[in-house]
Design an enzyme around this catalytic site. Structure first.
Site: not given
Ligand SMILES: *[C@@H]1O[C@H](CO)[C@@H](O)[C@H](O)[C@H]1NC(C)=O
Ligand SMILES: *[C@@H]1O[C@H](CO)[C@@H](O)[C@H](O)[C@H]1NC(C)=O
Ligand SMILES: *[C@@H]1O[C@H](CO)[C@@H](O)[C@H](O)[C@H]1NC(C)=O
Length: 235
Positions: A101, A54, A105
């Site tokens: 992502e 993920h 992040h």
């Protein structure tokens, strides 16, 4: 299983310990999800029967640099592995998930020199994913998708004793008083120099109260240790 730990320790002993500034993240969370559960929630279709990535999430910061745009051509060489290990379950063939992502992040992870490029970030995530090899660990210890429920403690024990850390295991709670919960997401945590560490300091043994459970209905939340776990086979 000891060999695995030694491998990690040996790999990290070589890198010097560096004090991190206070605003810096202190933990990396390698998050795996189970495609069948994810797709049940998101109404996608998946034919993948292994745990996929993920994300690799620092414990502090979100969207740390909006001007650092994702550019898929910088990770061209990683794409075959990304497609297998980090697939976009909602839009396969699209780099949207990786872009998301990275922005959310990766730009924060990139505050560390070891992760300060898109190539470094994505290749490190893949490297940690392959080293952890969660899918094989579960299989090896007999935890496979099944119509029968597992006691939560059994799954937790297998994972935590293998890695020698406290993982974070998340479930979907189908309804407030359901007799089972669905295994969905497993987090393994790393120090800034990529050795294994506990995901959470305190144990997750205390039961969730019902308002927390109700709130969590629509997404992943920490599994309730007292509720049997359904690990759904691929549909
Ligand atoms: C944000 O990213 C841009 C593009 O890579 C870079 O030039 C800039 O220095 C970054 N800003 C910070 C605060 O890291
Ligand atoms: C993406 O990266 C490639 C390779 O470095 C570069 O040639 C290209 O200009 C970049 N594209 C954008 C939109 O920045
Ligand atoms: C249950 O959790 C909610 C949300 O954290 C909290 O507001 C509430 O006081 C808790 N109830 C009990 C009985 O602990």
């Amino acid at each position: 299983m000891k060999l695995f730990l030694l491998h990690f320790l040996a790999a990290t002993a070589a890198s010097a310990f560096v004090m991190s500034p206070p605003h810096m993240w202190t933990k990396l969370i390698l998050t795996h999800h189970w495609p069948t559960t994810f797709c049940e929630m998101e109404h996608c279709q998946s034919t993948i029967d292994s745990w996929t990535l993920h994300g690799l999430w620092p414990d502090k910061g979100i969207e740390c640099n909006s001007s650092w745009h994702f550019n898929v051509s910088l990770i061209e060489d990683l794409i075959p592995d990304m497609d297998k290990s980090w697939p976009d379950l909602i839009s396969p063939e699209s780099p949207k998930f990786w872009k998301y992502e990275w922005q959310k992040h990766g730009t924060c992870a990139a505050k560390a020199e070891s992760l300060n490029s898109q190539h470094k970030y994505f290749s490190k995530a893949l490297e940690l994913y392959h080293k952890a090899d969660l899918d094989s660990v579960l299989k090896k210890f007999g935890i496979t998708p099944s119509k029968q429920y597992y006691p939560f403690a059994h799954i937790e024990e297998v994972i935590d004793s293998f890695y020698g850390i406290k993982s974070k295991i998340q479930c979907v709670h189908p309804s407030k008083n359901a007799v089972y919960q669905i295994l969905g997401q497993i987090e393994i945590c790393f120090t800034p120099d990529f050795s294994l560490m506990d995901c959470e300091k305190e144990s997750s043994k205390k039961p969730l109260n019902s308002s927390v459970k109700a709130e969590a209905k629509s997404g992943f939340s920490v599994c309730d240790p007292n509720v049997p776990v359904y690990y759904p086979p691929m549909i």
